[in-house]
Design a protein around this motif. Sequence first.
Motif, PDB file in Angstrom:
ATOM      1  N   GLY A  15      52.606  55.457  52.692  1.00 55.90           N
ATOM      2  CA  GLY A  15      52.900  54.276  51.891  1.00 55.90           C
ATOM      3  C   GLY A  15      52.369  54.411  50.489  1.00 55.90           C
ATOM      4  N   VAL A  16      52.384  53.289  49.765  1.00 54.94           N
ATOM      5  CA  VAL A  16      51.821  53.237  48.426  1.00 54.94           C
ATOM      6  C   VAL A  16      50.311  53.091  48.562  1.00 54.94           C
ATOM      7  CG1 VAL A  16      51.724  51.928  46.281  1.00 54.94           C
ATOM      8  CG2 VAL A  16      53.916  52.207  47.484  1.00 54.94           C
ATOM      9  N   ALA A  17      49.579  54.013  47.971  1.00 55.28           N
ATOM     10  CA  ALA A  17      48.116  54.008  48.081  1.00 55.28           C
ATOM     11  C   ALA A  17      47.496  53.379  46.846  1.00 55.28           C
ATOM     12  CB  ALA A  17      47.603  55.438  48.252  1.00 55.28           C
ATOM     13  N   GLN A  18      46.514  52.517  47.078  1.00 52.27           N
ATOM     14  CA  GLN A  18      45.798  51.889  45.971  1.00 52.27           C
ATOM     15  C   GLN A  18      44.303  51.995  46.214  1.00 52.27           C
ATOM     16  OE1 GLN A  18      48.525  47.990  45.657  1.00 52.27           O
ATOM     17  NE2 GLN A  18      47.079  48.200  43.958  1.00 52.27           N
ATOM     18  N   SER A  19      43.562  52.117  45.125  1.00 46.94           N
ATOM     19  CA  SER A  19      42.104  52.090  45.228  1.00 46.94           C
ATOM     20  C   SER A  19      41.521  51.549  43.932  1.00 46.94           C
ATOM     21  CB  SER A  19      41.552  53.495  45.513  1.00 46.94           C
ATOM     22  OG  SER A  19      41.777  54.346  44.417  1.00 46.94           O
ATOM     23  N   PRO A  20      40.338  50.927  44.007  1.00 47.65           N
ATOM     24  CA  PRO A  20      39.629  50.592  45.241  1.00 47.65           C
ATOM     25  C   PRO A  20      40.257  49.395  45.933  1.00 47.65           C
ATOM     26  CG  PRO A  20      38.487  49.651  43.357  1.00 47.65           C
ATOM     27  CD  PRO A  20      39.654  50.433  42.793  1.00 47.65           C
ATOM     28  N   ARG A  21      39.796  49.033  47.105  1.00 49.86           N
ATOM     29  CA  ARG A  21      40.295  47.846  47.797  1.00 49.86           C
ATOM     30  C   ARG A  21      39.693  46.578  47.214  1.00 49.86           C
ATOM     31  NH1 ARG A  21      42.588  47.631  52.727  1.00 49.86           N
ATOM     32  NH2 ARG A  21      43.004  45.501  52.024  1.00 49.86           N
ATOM     33  N   TYR A  22      38.435  46.672  46.829  1.00 45.80           N
ATOM     34  CA  TYR A  22      37.721  45.518  46.276  1.00 45.80           C
ATOM     35  C   TYR A  22      36.893  45.975  45.073  1.00 45.80           C
ATOM     36  CZ  TYR A  22      38.654  43.815  51.001  1.00 45.80           C
ATOM     37  OH  TYR A  22      39.268  43.470  52.179  1.00 45.80           O
ATOM     38  N   LYS A  23      36.748  45.040  44.119  1.00 45.54           N
ATOM     39  CA  LYS A  23      35.923  45.340  42.960  1.00 45.54           C
ATOM     40  C   LYS A  23      35.345  44.036  42.440  1.00 45.54           C
ATOM     41  CE  LYS A  23      34.524  48.470  39.920  1.00 45.54           C
ATOM     42  NZ  LYS A  23      33.787  49.704  40.300  1.00 45.54           N
ATOM     43  N   ILE A  24      34.040  44.034  42.204  1.00 40.64           N
ATOM     44  CA  ILE A  24      33.385  42.878  41.599  1.00 40.64           C
ATOM     45  C   ILE A  24      32.735  43.351  40.309  1.00 40.64           C
ATOM     46  CG2 ILE A  24      31.609  41.097  41.851  1.00 40.64           C
ATOM     47  CD1 ILE A  24      31.939  41.343  44.882  1.00 40.64           C
ATOM     48  N   ILE A  25      33.057  42.704  39.208  1.00 45.87           N
ATOM     49  CA  ILE A  25      32.481  43.071  37.917  1.00 45.87           C
ATOM     50  C   ILE A  25      32.075  41.808  37.183  1.00 45.87           C
ATOM     51  CG2 ILE A  25      33.825  45.187  37.712  1.00 45.87           C
ATOM     52  CD1 ILE A  25      35.636  43.721  35.705  1.00 45.87           C
ATOM     53  N   GLU A  26      31.245  41.999  36.165  1.00 49.18           N
ATOM     54  CA  GLU A  26      30.871  40.875  35.320  1.00 49.18           C
ATOM     55  C   GLU A  26      31.885  40.767  34.172  1.00 49.18           C
ATOM     56  OE1 GLU A  26      26.045  40.985  36.090  1.00 49.18           O
ATOM     57  OE2 GLU A  26      26.866  41.494  34.123  1.00 49.18           O
TER      58      GLU A  26
ATOM     59  N   ASP B 158      51.184  59.267  39.658  1.00 44.99           N
ATOM     60  CA  ASP B 158      50.126  58.271  39.780  1.00 44.99           C
ATOM     61  C   ASP B 158      50.082  57.381  38.553  1.00 44.99           C
ATOM     62  OD1 ASP B 158      47.532  60.253  41.474  1.00 44.99           O
ATOM     63  OD2 ASP B 158      49.626  59.798  41.956  1.00 44.99           O
ATOM     64  N   SER B 159      49.484  56.219  38.755  1.00 45.91           N
ATOM     65  CA  SER B 159      49.336  55.284  37.638  1.00 45.91           C
ATOM     66  C   SER B 159      47.962  54.647  37.676  1.00 45.91           C
ATOM     67  CB  SER B 159      50.402  54.191  37.715  1.00 45.91           C
ATOM     68  OG  SER B 159      50.233  53.235  36.677  1.00 45.91           O
ATOM     69  N   THR B 160      47.446  54.303  36.502  1.00 48.79           N
ATOM     70  CA  THR B 160      46.212  53.532  36.416  1.00 48.79           C
ATOM     71  C   THR B 160      46.455  52.286  35.575  1.00 48.79           C
ATOM     72  OG1 THR B 160      45.507  54.830  34.513  1.00 48.79           O
ATOM     73  CG2 THR B 160      44.669  55.495  36.663  1.00 48.79           C
ATOM     74  N   LEU B 161      45.817  51.212  35.976  1.00 48.46           N
ATOM     75  CA  LEU B 161      45.840  49.943  35.245  1.00 48.46           C
ATOM     76  C   LEU B 161      44.401  49.631  34.850  1.00 48.46           C
ATOM     77  CD1 LEU B 161      47.414  47.296  34.403  1.00 48.46           C
ATOM     78  CD2 LEU B 161      46.699  46.377  36.622  1.00 48.46           C
ATOM     79  N   LYS B 162      44.193  49.359  33.581  1.00 55.09           N
ATOM     80  CA  LYS B 162      42.838  49.111  33.086  1.00 55.09           C
ATOM     81  C   LYS B 162      42.741  47.730  32.446  1.00 55.09           C
ATOM     82  CE  LYS B 162      41.987  54.007  32.128  1.00 55.09           C
ATOM     83  NZ  LYS B 162      41.700  55.031  31.092  1.00 55.09           N
ATOM     84  N   ILE B 163      41.592  47.117  32.624  1.00 55.07           N
ATOM     85  CA  ILE B 163      41.293  45.846  31.969  1.00 55.07           C
ATOM     86  C   ILE B 163      39.989  46.036  31.183  1.00 55.07           C
ATOM     87  CG2 ILE B 163      40.942  43.366  32.229  1.00 55.07           C
ATOM     88  CD1 ILE B 163      42.092  43.566  35.051  1.00 55.07           C
ATOM     89  N   GLN B 164      40.066  45.738  29.895  1.00 58.79           N
ATOM     90  CA  GLN B 164      38.882  45.915  29.047  1.00 58.79           C
ATOM     91  C   GLN B 164      38.981  45.025  27.815  1.00 58.79           C
ATOM     92  OE1 GLN B 164      38.392  49.920  27.579  1.00 58.79           O
ATOM     93  NE2 GLN B 164      36.315  49.550  26.862  1.00 58.79           N
ATOM     94  N   PRO B 165      38.146  44.021  27.664  1.00 59.19           N
ATOM     95  CA  PRO B 165      37.125  43.548  28.593  1.00 59.19           C
ATOM     96  C   PRO B 165      37.699  42.513  29.570  1.00 59.19           C
ATOM     97  CG  PRO B 165      36.994  42.301  26.568  1.00 59.19           C
ATOM     98  CD  PRO B 165      38.137  43.283  26.400  1.00 59.19           C
ATOM     99  N   ALA B 166      37.111  42.414  30.735  1.00 65.40           N
ATOM    100  CA  ALA B 166      37.612  41.483  31.741  1.00 65.40           C
ATOM    101  C   ALA B 166      37.155  40.052  31.445  1.00 65.40           C
ATOM    102  CB  ALA B 166      37.128  41.904  33.127  1.00 65.40           C
ATOM    103  N   LYS B 167      38.004  39.113  31.822  1.00 66.49           N
ATOM    104  CA  LYS B 167      37.694  37.694  31.719  1.00 66.49           C
ATOM    105  C   LYS B 167      37.678  37.093  33.122  1.00 66.49           C
ATOM    106  CE  LYS B 167      39.657  36.790  27.136  1.00 66.49           C
ATOM    107  NZ  LYS B 167      40.606  35.932  26.365  1.00 66.49           N
ATOM    108  N   LEU B 168      37.083  35.926  33.249  1.00 67.05           N
ATOM    109  CA  LEU B 168      37.021  35.265  34.548  1.00 67.05           C
ATOM    110  C   LEU B 168      38.413  35.049  35.131  1.00 67.05           C
ATOM    111  CD1 LEU B 168      34.269  32.552  33.881  1.00 67.05           C
ATOM    112  CD2 LEU B 168      33.997  34.757  35.027  1.00 67.05           C
TER     113      LEU B 168
END
Lengths: 117, 112
Positions: free
Chosen positions: A3-14, A74-84
Amino acid sequence: EAGVAQSPRYKIIEKRQSVAFWCNPISGHATLYWYQQILGQGPKLLIQFQNNGVVDDSQLPKDRFSAERLKGVDSTLKIQPAKLEDSAVYLCASSWPPQGQGGDGYTFGSGTRLTVV
Amino acid sequence: SQQGEEDPQALSIQEGENATMNCSYKTSINNLQWYRQNSGRGLVHLILIRSNEREKHSGRLRVTLDTSKKSSSLLITASRAADTASYFCATRNYNQGGKLIFGQGTELSVKP
């Protein structure tokens, strides 16, 4: 067929930190999609790739979100800087054949759950 | 932007009853699909109906499509507690990039 693989499954950041998600589509699928699903809502398309070119990024907040698909796989999606408000599940999907040529075969990955605190 | 609107937003029924969810959309489509999502889990594809089809069945699922009214309905017969989930309709138009565009979903609760 894998199938389509994604990682990570969970991420917690400030908030104000950066984060990256990875997606490996089904082998041979030319089209790759990233969706954002906020709790209680339907998935919203962020960006669509055809091979390694962008087809639609009209709903991608380009001031903080970026995505790439090197070599059309493959693809990457980035968020910088993250908001709530970026707290959501980020879903990757791939499909074949190329757009406009009929058929279906849209397949979703399990997603990455991002929590911004 | 979201393509579809789903109605109702939430539905609560007893086991054994039928559940009907409706979806309306705005633009022309090649097909319409229904997905299920259990809380915190991935999307599960349920059924696809093409624009030249009016009705389709799969097990306890029945989907109708009225392209003149730009609407679809999903009927789940003899519901079970395990059917408790969110249900989304999604439309696809190959001439508009082929992406799936989702509605906001119906949250179904089936009480034992």
